[in-house]
Design an enzyme around this catalytic site. Structure first.
Site, mmCIF file in Angstrom:
data_model
loop_
_atom_site.group_PDB
_atom_site.id
_atom_site.type_symbol
_atom_site.label_atom_id
_atom_site.label_comp_id
_atom_site.label_asym_id
_atom_site.label_seq_id
_atom_site.Cartn_x
_atom_site.Cartn_y
_atom_site.Cartn_z
ATOM 1 N N HIS A 62 -18.377 -8.392 -8.695
ATOM 2 C CA HIS A 62 -17.417 -9.192 -7.941
ATOM 3 C C HIS A 62 -16.399 -8.334 -7.201
ATOM 4 C CE1 HIS A 62 -18.199 -13.087 -10.476
ATOM 5 N NE2 HIS A 62 -19.282 -12.582 -9.938
ATOM 6 N N ASP A 109 -19.232 -9.215 -13.250
ATOM 7 C CA ASP A 109 -17.879 -9.611 -12.831
ATOM 8 C C ASP A 109 -17.293 -8.466 -12.001
ATOM 9 O OD1 ASP A 109 -15.256 -10.747 -12.712
ATOM 10 O OD2 ASP A 109 -15.708 -11.883 -14.507
#
Ligand SMILES: *[C@@H]1O[C@H](CO)[C@@H](O)[C@H](O)[C@H]1NC(C)=O
Ligand SMILES: *[C@@H]1O[C@H](CO)[C@@H](O)[C@H](O)[C@H]1NC(C)=O
Ligand SMILES: *[C@@H]1O[C@H](CO)[C@@H](O)[C@H](O)[C@H]1NC(C)=O
Ligand SMILES: *[C@@H]1O[C@H](CO)[C@@H](O)[C@H](O)[C@H]1NC(C)=O
Ligand SMILES: *[C@@H]1O[C@H](CO)[C@@H](O)[C@H](O)[C@H]1NC(C)=O
Length: 405
Positions: free
Chosen positions: A252, A229
């Site tokens: 991310h 993430d």
């Protein structure tokens, strides 16, 4: 084969004994808060402040009740800053790890002197949290750290939390393949995080490398973060934040937000993300806010001197999280700068500035952005900018060219 099985069975029995004796001993000691980041919401809700009931629209944080294992109950651990607490803390860790319920290793107020701490899985506990309220102090002698690191967290499912600890230093930690692992730091002032090495598989969901929120005066420096993430996510109430010299990927990106998901959230301001690299990440510099949000603001945010390598969304403002809710985001973004951002992108839309129709962005500036397309699109091999309600200014080298107003 059979020898192996015997060993495993013996281990199982030993484990069970440990479980019965230790879990029962502390069984009353539950912590019924859940995700510590939303704890205040729960408390505020139960006291009836503003009537805002904490509802999680994404419903991503399941409620977890932790059994608390307090290291102060494990001699020789002592929070006096003098005794070597390593053995006591490792005993407490064994209990946390081998408990078959979610459990929390609590390092309470006090100063805990330690040598190398090797928190290693696999563990039976389905979810583990390490919460540091006091100060962990590394021993001064180098021999105490034969492998060159201080705290190692490996193969564990859980999270590392630093809460309500002003003037904290977190250094030289190593997180390896800790599925679902992340580090959260919140409700603190003056925190420096340096030289972390975090690697988890890129398919692991919701495993932000480092998440901060409701915090002031934080430096996150000189670290390598590969995760499933956000490498770093900067939540609501973050003020005076420096993120510098971070190598991010996979992951991310380095994000402000998500903001505006909960009623009680407060503003973010004065954030500088500088000299970072992003390698094969989904995003690079990202700001994301929810629809149906409270009226808060994110102000004075700068992303500068970034290198992107095969990143899908190198520069992205997305104010359309939870777009199914009809009320547009009321998180006001202003004074947002992107400077000297270079490298390659895997999507044609290298710059996406999708601001809120309710509170358009103000003072967005891009200067010296040079992003070359390296994706597989054989028809369109150049990069573009896309803007909505962005009111952005573009200067210096702009590849892709800025949006026409
Ligand atoms: C941290 O500092 C803030 C502001 O000075 C203060 O309100 C808070 O009580 C401090 N927290 C702790 C745990 O000392
Ligand atoms: C930028 O970050 C890299 C590590 O990614 C580091 O080696 C370099 O010294 C940093 N440069 C500056 C000016 O801080
Ligand atoms: C904007 O934020 C930076 C840190 O990122 C800080 O140095 C600067 O003083 C802030 N500007 C204002 C006007 O507060
Ligand atoms: C392009 O194709 C190669 C080979 O099939 C693949 O490895 C790569 O991931 C693709 N890149 C993108 C951006 O989809
Ligand atoms: C902004 O986001 C909305 C919702 O996802 C989307 O429909 C729209 O096309 C986006 N606009 C731009 C300019 O990317």
């Amino acid at each position: 084969m059979s020898l192996e099985r015997n060993l495993l069975q013996n281990f199982g029995v030993w484990c069970l004994v440990l479980l019965v004796s230790s879990c029962v001993a502390n069984a009353h000691n539950f912590d019924d808060t859940f995700d510590p980041i939303t704890r205040r919401a729960l408390v505020a809700g139960s006291q009836g402040h503003g009537g805002g009931h904490p509802v999680d629209p994404g419903n991503q944080s399941p409620q977890v009740h932790y059994k608390v294992v307090d290291v102060s109950k494990f001699p020789p651990a002592k929070g006096d800053g003098k005794c070597d607490s390593t053995q006591g803390i490792m005993k407490a860790w064994a209990e946390v790890c081998h408990c078959n319920a979610p459990s929390k290793l609590l390092i309470p107020k006090g100063t805990w002197l330690t040598a190398e701490l090797d928190f290693r899985g696999p563990c039976e506990a389905p979810h583990i949290m390490i919460e540091i309220q006091g100060i962990l102090l590394g021993k001064p002698d180098k021999q105490a750290f034969p492998r060159g690191w201080w705290i190692n967290i490996m193969g564990v499912h859980g999270s590392f939390v630093l809460a309500q600890s002003n003037h904290s230093r977190v250094e030289n930690l190593n997180f390896v393949n800790a599925k679902g692992f992340n580090m959260k730091v919140f409700e603190a002032e003056d925190v420096t995080i340096t030289n972390l090495h975090i690697t988890s598989p890129d398919e692991s969901p919701n495993t932000d490398g480092i998440h901060i929120g409701r915090i002031r005066d934080v430096r996150i420096l000189d670290s390598f973060i590969g995760t499933g993430d956000d490498c770093v996510s900067i939540g609501d109430g973050s003020i005076d934040i420096l993120v510098k010299n971070i190598m991010c990927g996979p992951g991310h990106g380095i994000s402000i937000g998500s903001l505006g998901r909960f009623e009680y959230e407060t503003d973010v301001r004065n954030v500088l993300v500088d000299n970072c690299t992003f390698t094969r990440t989904q995003n690079g510099a990202r700001i994301k806010t929810f629809h149906d949000s409270p009226q808060i603001a994110a102000h004075n945010i700068t992303y500068s001197n970034l290198i992107m390598t095969d990143v899908y969304n190198p520069i992205i403002i997305d104010q359309n999280y939870a777009v199914s809710k009809p009320t547009p985001s009321k998180v006001k973004l202003s004074d947002i700068k992107f400077r000297n951002i270079k490298g390659t992108t895997w999507s044609n839309i290298a710059v996406s500035l999708n601001c809120s129709s309710a509170v358009p962005c103000q003072g967005v500036e891009l200067f010296d952005v040079d992003l070359r397309y390296t994706g597989n699109n054989t028809v369109d091999k150049i990069t573009h900018s896309a803007c909505a309600h962005a009111n952005a200014k573009f200067g210096g080298v702009m590849n892709p060219p800025g949006c026409k107003i």
